[in-house]
Design a protein around this motif. Structure first.
Motif, PDB file in Angstrom:
ATOM      1  N   HIS A  63       0.834  -1.207   0.000  1.00 36.30           N
ATOM      2  CA  HIS A  63       0.000   0.000   0.000  1.00 36.30           C
ATOM      3  C   HIS A  63       0.864   1.250   0.000  1.00 36.30           C
ATOM      4  CE1 HIS A  63      -2.812  -2.887   2.148  1.00 36.30           C
ATOM      5  NE2 HIS A  63      -3.482  -2.536   1.078  1.00 36.30           N
ATOM      6  N   LEU A  64       2.115   1.118   0.487  1.00 34.38           N
ATOM      7  CA  LEU A  64       2.971   2.282   0.704  1.00 34.38           C
ATOM      8  C   LEU A  64       4.432   1.844   0.713  1.00 34.38           C
ATOM      9  CD1 LEU A  64       3.328   5.314   1.817  1.00 34.38           C
ATOM     10  CD2 LEU A  64       3.320   4.249   4.077  1.00 34.38           C
ATOM     11  N   ALA A  65       5.302   2.697   0.214  1.00 34.80           N
ATOM     12  CA  ALA A  65       6.749   2.543   0.394  1.00 34.80           C
ATOM     13  C   ALA A  65       7.239   3.733   1.203  1.00 34.80           C
ATOM     14  CB  ALA A  65       7.465   2.472  -0.948  1.00 34.80           C
ATOM     15  N   VAL A  66       8.068   3.469   2.194  1.00 30.56           N
ATOM     16  CA  VAL A  66       8.700   4.531   2.971  1.00 30.56           C
ATOM     17  C   VAL A  66      10.176   4.514   2.593  1.00 30.56           C
ATOM     18  CG1 VAL A  66       9.086   5.522   5.254  1.00 30.56           C
ATOM     19  CG2 VAL A  66       7.024   4.170   4.820  1.00 30.56           C
ATOM     20  N   VAL A  67      10.641   5.627   2.028  1.00 22.68           N
ATOM     21  CA  VAL A  67      11.957   5.703   1.403  1.00 22.68           C
ATOM     22  C   VAL A  67      12.817   6.721   2.140  1.00 22.68           C
ATOM     23  CG1 VAL A  67      13.163   6.168  -0.774  1.00 22.68           C
ATOM     24  CG2 VAL A  67      10.841   5.208  -0.819  1.00 22.68           C
ATOM     25  N   GLU A  68      14.072   6.343   2.427  1.00 28.74           N
ATOM     26  CA  GLU A  68      14.980   7.332   3.008  1.00 28.74           C
ATOM     27  C   GLU A  68      15.282   8.382   1.949  1.00 28.74           C
ATOM     28  OE1 GLU A  68      18.084   6.572   6.122  1.00 28.74           O
ATOM     29  OE2 GLU A  68      19.373   6.905   4.372  1.00 28.74           O
ATOM     30  N   ASP A  69      15.104   9.633   2.308  1.00 25.64           N
ATOM     31  CA  ASP A  69      15.265  10.735   1.360  1.00 25.64           C
ATOM     32  C   ASP A  69      16.728  10.915   0.978  1.00 25.64           C
ATOM     33  OD1 ASP A  69      14.538  12.816  -0.278  1.00 25.64           O
ATOM     34  OD2 ASP A  69      13.797  14.109   1.323  1.00 25.64           O
ATOM     35  N   LEU A  70      16.939  11.622  -0.107  1.00 28.35           N
ATOM     36  CA  LEU A  70      18.291  11.904  -0.588  1.00 28.35           C
ATOM     37  C   LEU A  70      19.059  12.761   0.415  1.00 28.35           C
ATOM     38  CD1 LEU A  70      17.449  12.844  -4.257  1.00 28.35           C
ATOM     39  CD2 LEU A  70      18.926  10.964  -3.555  1.00 28.35           C
ATOM     40  N   PRO A  71      20.357  12.484   0.555  1.00 27.56           N
ATOM     41  CA  PRO A  71      21.158  13.399   1.377  1.00 27.56           C
ATOM     42  C   PRO A  71      21.227  14.763   0.697  1.00 27.56           C
ATOM     43  CG  PRO A  71      22.559  11.782   0.274  1.00 27.56           C
ATOM     44  CD  PRO A  71      21.130  11.405  -0.018  1.00 27.56           C
ATOM     45  N   LYS A  72      21.122  15.817   1.456  1.00 24.52           N
ATOM     46  CA  LYS A  72      21.043  17.165   0.875  1.00 24.52           C
ATOM     47  C   LYS A  72      22.386  17.682   0.372  1.00 24.52           C
ATOM     48  CE  LYS A  72      16.706  17.319   1.708  1.00 24.52           C
ATOM     49  NZ  LYS A  72      15.842  16.801   0.679  1.00 24.52           N
ATOM     50  N   HIS A  73      23.455  17.391   1.090  1.00 27.02           N
ATOM     51  CA  HIS A  73      24.731  17.992   0.723  1.00 27.02           C
ATOM     52  C   HIS A  73      25.851  16.968   0.579  1.00 27.02           C
ATOM     53  CE1 HIS A  73      22.893  21.859   1.389  1.00 27.02           C
ATOM     54  NE2 HIS A  73      22.542  21.485   2.598  1.00 27.02           N
ATOM     55  N   ALA A  74      25.532  15.682   0.540  1.00 28.18           N
ATOM     56  CA  ALA A  74      26.578  14.668   0.461  1.00 28.18           C
ATOM     57  C   ALA A  74      27.093  14.526  -0.970  1.00 28.18           C
ATOM     58  CB  ALA A  74      26.034  13.330   0.963  1.00 28.18           C
ATOM     59  N   LYS A  75      28.339  14.088  -1.090  1.00 30.95           N
ATOM     60  CA  LYS A  75      28.935  13.899  -2.413  1.00 30.95           C
ATOM     61  C   LYS A  75      28.180  12.854  -3.220  1.00 30.95           C
ATOM     62  CE  LYS A  75      33.346  13.441  -3.035  1.00 30.95           C
ATOM     63  NZ  LYS A  75      34.752  13.034  -2.852  1.00 30.95           N
ATOM     64  N   GLY A  76      27.658  11.833  -2.542  1.00 31.69           N
ATOM     65  CA  GLY A  76      26.989  10.739  -3.238  1.00 31.69           C
ATOM     66  C   GLY A  76      25.540  11.018  -3.586  1.00 31.69           C
ATOM     67  N   ALA A  77      25.057  12.228  -3.319  1.00 27.56           N
ATOM     68  CA  ALA A  77      23.638  12.524  -3.555  1.00 27.56           C
ATOM     69  C   ALA A  77      23.262  12.336  -5.021  1.00 27.56           C
ATOM     70  CB  ALA A  77      23.297  13.937  -3.100  1.00 27.56           C
ATOM     71  N   GLY A  78      24.147  12.736  -5.941  1.00 30.00           N
ATOM     72  CA  GLY A  78      23.833  12.593  -7.365  1.00 30.00           C
ATOM     73  C   GLY A  78      23.722  11.140  -7.788  1.00 30.00           C
TER      74      GLY A  78
END
Length: 198
Positions: free
Chosen positions: A78-93
């Motif tokens: 019914h739902l997926a709960v996803v950890e959001d993207l890091p805002k300023h980390a190098k690996g965000a892209g």
């Protein structure tokens, strides 16, 4: 229910949960997305990792997409709960590429999702927004007797806490937590789920 039989899938089953509140609990997936090791918590609470090899380059996205497609088909969440993207980390892209693939699969399967920033998840689990991986694992063990063997990066642990947060928000907590920790979830933009009261 049987778990998907795909390469890199090692299920870890949680301790038995207490009886749920009135009405059926929503089927919730927890997803800690990464190009190298994505943590997944299935709707029954078992966890696994989608491991990929750096030498496979962008084909790793296809591995993750295929795995998620199989999981969504079998689990019908019914739902997926996803950890959001890091805002300023190098690996965000890099992680954003995985988010794009997984969110496209969720959209195709008509599965709504909620994004939880890491600090909010840590504060929910440990009452501390910068809790480290061992502390998150210890909190899961203390709260529910769950252990995550073969989870050096804490991916399965985070996925388990993400599913736990979703169940808690929609009125089916797996265990008691102090109210100040549960209140942290109000920072998340939770979707309205048809037939699930809040």
């Amino acid at each position: 229910m049987t778990a998907p039989t795909l390469p890199g899938f090692t299920p870890v089953l949680p301790a038995p949960a207490p009886a749920a509140e009135a009405g059926p609990a929503p089927r919730v997936l927890g997803l800690d997305l990464s190009l190298t090791s994505t943590g997944v918590c299935l709707t029954n609470g078992s966890t696994c990792r989608i491991k990929t090899r750096q030498k496979d380059g962008d084909r790793r996205l296809l591995v993750i997409r295929s795995f998620m497609r199989a999981v969504l088909l079998e689990e019908r969440p019914h739902l997926a709960v996803v950890e959001d993207l890091p805002k300023h980390a190098k690996g965000a892209g890099i992680t954003a590429m995985v988010h794009g693939v997984v969110r496209a699969e969720l959209a195709d399967a008509h599965v709504p999702y909620a994004l939880v920033v890491p600090a909010t998840l840590k504060a929910f689990a440990c009452d501390h927004g910068s809790a480290d991986k061992p502390r998150m694992a210890a909190a899961a063990f203390l709260a529910a007797g769950v252990q995550f063997d073969g989870d050096p990066g804490g991916d399965q642990c985070d996925a388990w806490w993400l599913r736990t947060a979703g169940l808690d928000w929609y009125g089916h907590p797996l265990f008691a937590l102090p109210e100040q920790q549960r209140a942290r979830l109000s920072k998340v933009r939770w979707p309205n789920l048809a037939g699930v009261a809040r």
